[in-house]
Design a protein around this motif. Structure first.
Motif, mmCIF file in Angstrom:
data_model
loop_
_atom_site.group_PDB
_atom_site.id
_atom_site.type_symbol
_atom_site.label_atom_id
_atom_site.label_comp_id
_atom_site.label_asym_id
_atom_site.label_seq_id
_atom_site.Cartn_x
_atom_site.Cartn_y
_atom_site.Cartn_z
ATOM 1 N N ASP A 1 -67.191 -80.693 1.908
ATOM 2 C CA ASP A 1 -67.830 -81.470 0.825
ATOM 3 C C ASP A 1 -68.734 -80.544 0.021
ATOM 4 N N PRO A 2 -68.164 -79.678 -0.813
ATOM 5 C CA PRO A 2 -68.972 -78.700 -1.551
ATOM 6 C C PRO A 2 -69.849 -79.376 -2.605
ATOM 7 N N LYS B 1 -67.976 -85.093 -14.202
ATOM 8 C CA LYS B 1 -66.884 -86.001 -14.543
ATOM 9 C C LYS B 1 -65.673 -85.841 -13.630
ATOM 10 N N LEU B 2 -65.758 -84.944 -12.667
ATOM 11 C CA LEU B 2 -64.606 -84.653 -11.810
ATOM 12 C C LEU B 2 -64.568 -85.575 -10.597
ATOM 13 N N SER B 3 -63.353 -85.794 -10.081
ATOM 14 C CA SER B 3 -63.197 -86.542 -8.831
ATOM 15 C C SER B 3 -63.585 -85.635 -7.669
ATOM 16 N N GLY B 4 -63.686 -86.223 -6.482
ATOM 17 C CA GLY B 4 -64.018 -85.433 -5.298
ATOM 18 C C GLY B 4 -63.001 -84.345 -5.040
ATOM 19 N N ARG C 1 -61.385 -78.425 -5.486
ATOM 20 C CA ARG C 1 -60.549 -77.356 -6.029
ATOM 21 C C ARG C 1 -61.375 -76.344 -6.825
ATOM 22 N N VAL C 2 -62.407 -76.823 -7.542
ATOM 23 C CA VAL C 2 -63.302 -75.902 -8.251
ATOM 24 C C VAL C 2 -64.007 -75.000 -7.237
ATOM 25 N N ALA C 3 -64.494 -75.612 -6.164
ATOM 26 C CA ALA C 3 -65.185 -74.833 -5.129
ATOM 27 C C ALA C 3 -64.236 -73.839 -4.468
ATOM 28 N N HIS D 1 -56.803 -82.318 -0.721
ATOM 29 C CA HIS D 1 -56.875 -82.595 -2.160
ATOM 30 C C HIS D 1 -56.002 -81.655 -3.003
ATOM 31 N N LEU D 2 -55.133 -80.880 -2.372
ATOM 32 C CA LEU D 2 -54.185 -80.058 -3.122
ATOM 33 C C LEU D 2 -52.815 -80.720 -3.078
#
Length: 626
Positions: free
Chosen positions: A74-75, A151-154, A159-161, A181-182
């Protein structure tokens, strides 16, 4: 070179000991994974290694100057930063230059700012770094890098992290469930990325293809003890079975389950590499009939299912769309008894929407869905897990039923007995839901779904946070499940094992029904892409051939050198045709080896290009042959 030494660490929470006096090390270039049951302390170990938590005793020693990057489950990201800014919030000399350059591109009217940014990129030679950033973000489905993280989902935040972690170029990567989440394409790209030589990795994952294709060491945490298994997932299964052979135990089922798992993975296509003869010999040498049983809880699921009639679900010209996006455009299908279907498509393609249409929780924009009277859904979905955190585990089950009917006619078990089969011991049954790990909560949620005795089971990402033991026994249950099964999952192993055909979301709202599991679909897709490349090359060369023919019409006969060339071509053509036939046979023999198929595809492509050139030249010369 030793990167990391863990020396006698212990962690307890209240009266519960997660692990005691654990010691292990990570070497440069090693790719290791940690596997254990849910609630055993996997994430706690990663948090201790990353410095986010401390052990009660013992110590963690890193090599001096080692750069470590940690991806948590959970980043936390700054909501005010964009995707690009969040990704560039790392220690790299070129990050400021790339950020300034991307900003200047968005306001080209300021020529001075653009020139200054361009000059700084030149000075630092940051172009390759910028290209790498865009490639990694693109592969993770983050094309619009200007969007604020608020504005991003969890899943998008994870994926950003992940992108930030990979781009930080650390000496040691520590990853907690990196595939969550991938979508499947992203997972396969990440698998290839992490397989690079020289990269040092320590991760927790339930993705067994990841463990099979990436790892060279697997640590297993069991009953507060740590076991080290050199090799990948196949080697882990083999060595675990061997260890169980010499232990005194009283439950045989889990041992047999481990053997079934090993036998199954041995039959599957390999994503890279070849099967070691030594491994295969060792597997065949393993005693099939052991004289011991394994002391390990086994998740036995014999929940009764309702009778399923002949009419199940019919889809007639089914359409579903949102403004600017078509999900389904006239899909027809009639579900049959006992079908086991996987659903494949990129994130946002409409997989979860399709499941909601099937169950009636969403209404299609066109077409018709006819459901049989006897259909009883069991719908496991991420958003549906709403367990009261202030209740005890046993009370969650008792609210549904005190007694639960099971396989045999008229037979039932108590709520406590059911929880015991779901690996919740007596003490855990009276624990608060809030004290459970993420995987334990999902296991409890799955229990409540199956208590409804469904005959049409729909699973939307059921494998997230479940440990490998739970996945193994859940798969065993689902393989015996007599109703219909519809699965959306990013776990390729889970899908391969349980499905006999898949629905593939394609562009324009098309849903393709492929007769095979996911790995078979990927192999077929690779061949289709190779064939398409060959067709494209042929189309490009066709106009050139026509032009060459027109230019050579004036020619009347061959020169001496050209006659010699023609003779050589007459000898060369049959050899190329024979080679082409050999490759075609090799394709059939390599159907279970993706790496070999890729190599054969490249060889076939090169051979076809050579053959086309030779044939074209032969045609040109043969026109003037006397």
């Amino acid at each position: 070179m030793n990167y990391l030494s863990v020396e006698n660490i212990t962690k307890t929470y209240g009266a519960r000991t997660l692990f005691k006096d654990l010691s292990f090390g990570i070497q440069e270039g090693q790719k290791a994974a940690l596997v254990a049951k849910n609630g055993s302390g996997k994430t706690s170990i990663l948090r201790i290694l990353s410095g986010e938590d401390l052990p009660d005793s013992g110590q963690v020693v890193f090599r001096k100057g080692l750069k470590v990057a940690y991806l948590s489950q959970d980043p936390q990201l700054d909501p005010e930063l964009s995707i690009l800014q969040s990704t560039l919030a790392l220690d790299h000399p070129a990050t400021a230059a790339v950020e300034a350059y991307e900003k200047a591109l968005g306001s080209m009217e300021d020529a001075d700012a653009y020139q200054k940014a361009f000059d700084e990129m030149e000075r630092l030679q940051a172009w390759d770094f910028e290209a790498t950033i865009k490639q990694v973000l693109g592969k993770l489905g983050l094309q619009d890098t200007s969007v604020k993280t608020a504005k991003l989902s969890g899943g998008q935040k994870k994926r950003v992290a992940l992108a930030k972690t990979l781009l930080s170029n650390p000496d040691l990567l520590i990853l907690d469930e990196p595939t969550n989440h991938l979508d499947l394409d992203m997972i396969e790209w990440l698998e290839e990325y992490l397989s690079r030589q020289g990269l040092t990795l320590f991760m927790v994952t339930h993705d067994r293809y990841f463990l099979e294709n990436i790892c060279d060491t697997i640590f297993e945490l069991e009953d507060e003890q740590l076991y080290q298994h050199p090799g990948n997932y196949s080697d882990f299964l083999l060595r675990k079975a061997e260890r169980q052979e010499i232990e005194t135990t009283n439950v045989d089922k889990a041992k047999n389950l481990m053997r079934k798992e090993l036998e199954w993975i041995r039959r599957q296509p390999k994503a890279r590499g070849t099967k070691s003869k030594a491994r295969i010999d060792a597997f065949h040498d393993l005693k099939k009939e052991a004289h011991k049983n394994l002391q390990e809880n086994a998740l036995t699921l014999d929940i009764k299912i309702e009778r399923l009639g002949s009419k199940i679900i019919e889809l007639h010209r089914l359409r579903m769309s949102y403004p600017g996006k078509v999900i389904l455009d006239g899909f027809d299908y009639t579900f049959k008894r006992g079908e086991r279907i996987g659903i494949v498509g990129p994130n946002g393609a409409g997989k979860s929407t399709f499941l909601k249409l099937i169950t009636g929780t969403e209404t299609p924009t066109g077409g018709k869905i006819v459901r049989g009277d006897t259909v009883k859904f069991g719908f496991y979905t991420q958003s549906g897990m709403q367990l009261s955190s202030d209740k005890r585990v046993i009370d969650v089950v008792k609210e549904i039923a005190e007694y639960i009917p099971v396989g045999r006619k008229g037979r039932s078990i108590t709520a406590s007995q059911l929880l015991d089969r779901f690996l919740f011991s007596g003490d855990q049954q009276y624990s608060l839901v809030s004290k459970l790990s993420g995987g334990e909560k999902r296991r409890l949620y799955l229990c409540t779904i199956l208590m409804g005795n469904p005959n049409f089971l729909i699973l939307d990402e059921p494998t997230n946070d479940l440990d490998i033991l739970t996945l193994n026994v859940l798969e065993e249950f689902l393989m015996e499940f007599g109703g219909c099964l519809l699965i959306v999952t990013h776990d390729r192993y889970f899908m391969d094992k349980l499905t006999d055909h898949i629905f593939v979301f394609e562009e324009g709202g098309k849903l393709r029904d492929f007769p095979g599991n996911y790995t078979e679909y990927r192999l077929a897709k690779m061949q289709e892409e190779a064939d398409e490349k060959l067709r494209s090359k042929s189309m490009v060369k066709a106009p050139a051939r026509k032009k060459d023919k027109e230019q050579k019409k004036e020619k009347t006969k061959l020169t001496y050198a050209e006659r010699l060339e023609l003779e050589e071509l007459n000898k060369r053509l049959p050899k190329l045709e024979a080679k082409k036939a050999e490759i075609a046979k090799a394709f059939e023999a390599a159907a279970s080896n993706p790496e070999q198929l890729q190599e054969l595809s490249r060889e076939s492509e090169n051979l076809q290009a050579e053959l086309e050139e030779v044939e074209m030249r032969w045609l040109e010369l043969s026109e003037y042959e006397e």
